[in-house]
Design a protein around this motif. Structure first.
Motif, mmCIF file in Angstrom:
data_model
loop_
_atom_site.group_PDB
_atom_site.id
_atom_site.type_symbol
_atom_site.label_atom_id
_atom_site.label_comp_id
_atom_site.label_asym_id
_atom_site.label_seq_id
_atom_site.Cartn_x
_atom_site.Cartn_y
_atom_site.Cartn_z
ATOM 1 N N ASP A 116 0.863 -1.080 0.060
ATOM 2 C CA ASP A 116 -0.187 -0.026 0.123
ATOM 3 C C ASP A 116 0.852 1.181 -0.037
ATOM 4 O OD1 ASP A 116 1.002 0.003 2.569
ATOM 5 O OD2 ASP A 116 -0.925 0.086 3.625
ATOM 6 N N GLY A 117 2.168 1.237 -0.151
ATOM 7 C CA GLY A 117 3.039 2.207 -0.098
ATOM 8 C C GLY A 117 3.737 2.824 1.277
ATOM 9 N N SER A 118 3.215 1.918 2.356
ATOM 10 C CA SER A 118 3.725 2.418 3.656
ATOM 11 C C SER A 118 5.121 2.178 3.752
ATOM 12 C CB SER A 118 2.844 1.881 4.575
ATOM 13 O OG SER A 118 2.792 0.593 4.512
ATOM 14 N N ARG A 119 5.774 2.736 4.481
ATOM 15 C CA ARG A 119 7.288 2.297 4.832
ATOM 16 C C ARG A 119 7.444 1.960 6.241
ATOM 17 N NH1 ARG A 119 7.364 5.576 0.560
ATOM 18 N NH2 ARG A 119 8.790 5.211 -0.961
ATOM 19 N N LEU A 120 7.884 0.600 6.506
ATOM 20 C CA LEU A 120 8.116 0.156 7.874
ATOM 21 C C LEU A 120 9.586 0.016 8.072
ATOM 22 C CD1 LEU A 120 5.343 -2.346 7.681
ATOM 23 C CD2 LEU A 120 5.281 -0.192 8.953
ATOM 24 N N THR A 121 10.084 0.492 9.222
ATOM 25 C CA THR A 121 11.394 -0.062 9.457
ATOM 26 C C THR A 121 11.640 -1.168 10.497
ATOM 27 O OG1 THR A 121 11.458 2.564 9.764
ATOM 28 C CG2 THR A 121 13.506 1.028 10.644
ATOM 29 N N TYR A 122 12.661 -1.950 10.114
ATOM 30 C CA TYR A 122 12.642 -3.445 10.810
ATOM 31 C C TYR A 122 14.301 -3.359 10.822
ATOM 32 C CZ TYR A 122 8.220 -5.314 9.958
ATOM 33 O OH TYR A 122 6.835 -5.497 9.597
ATOM 34 N N ASP A 123 14.675 -4.300 12.150
ATOM 35 C CA ASP A 123 16.104 -4.683 12.155
ATOM 36 C C ASP A 123 16.426 -5.437 10.979
ATOM 37 O OD1 ASP A 123 16.415 -3.234 14.424
ATOM 38 O OD2 ASP A 123 16.149 -4.929 15.666
ATOM 39 N N ARG A 124 17.721 -5.654 10.617
ATOM 40 C CA ARG A 124 18.086 -6.451 9.396
ATOM 41 C C ARG A 124 17.947 -7.756 10.092
ATOM 42 N NH1 ARG A 124 22.097 -5.242 5.308
ATOM 43 N NH2 ARG A 124 22.544 -3.166 5.353
ATOM 44 N N ALA A 125 18.176 -8.007 11.269
ATOM 45 C CA ALA A 125 18.011 -9.602 11.793
ATOM 46 C C ALA A 125 16.435 -10.091 11.731
ATOM 47 C CB ALA A 125 18.208 -9.592 13.173
ATOM 48 N N ALA A 126 15.533 -9.217 11.237
ATOM 49 C CA ALA A 126 13.984 -9.560 11.178
ATOM 50 C C ALA A 126 13.867 -10.058 9.736
ATOM 51 C CB ALA A 126 13.269 -8.408 11.554
#
Length: 93
Positions: free
Chosen positions: A71-81
């Motif tokens: 849907d175009g949203s941007r989510l931040t994750y750890d690389r380990a995820a």
């Protein structure tokens, strides 16, 4: 006496060697492959997180990844995820 000691410790040593080659070594290889995949991430890769989120890598930091969802949203994750990088050939559906 030495023969008796070898007869007692032989099966124990054999079990340890089998345990190492059947359990410990394959786990170390999988862990190394996952770390390599996470370090080789690049912008535009289609990824799946450990939580099951599918998206595209929008930007990378030292230990963070920003994933763009459908849907175009941007989510931040750890690389380990990041669990897996999905090939673009199988993504065309």
């Amino acid at each position: 006496m030495e023969g008796n000691l070898l007869g007692t410790l032989g099966p124990l040593i054999l079990m340890f060697v089998l345990f190492y080659f059947l359990l410990i070594r394959p786990q170390q290889k999988r862990q190394k492959a996952v770390q390599q995949m996470q370090s080789d991430l690049k912008k535009g890769d289609r990824v799946v997180t450990i939580g099951g989120l599918h998206g595209f890598v929008d930007s990378l930091d030292e230990d963070k990844v920003v994933i763009r969802c459908g849907d175009g949203s941007r989510l931040t994750y750890d690389r380990a995820a990041i669990r897996d990088v999905v090939s673009t050939d199988s993504a065309s559906s």
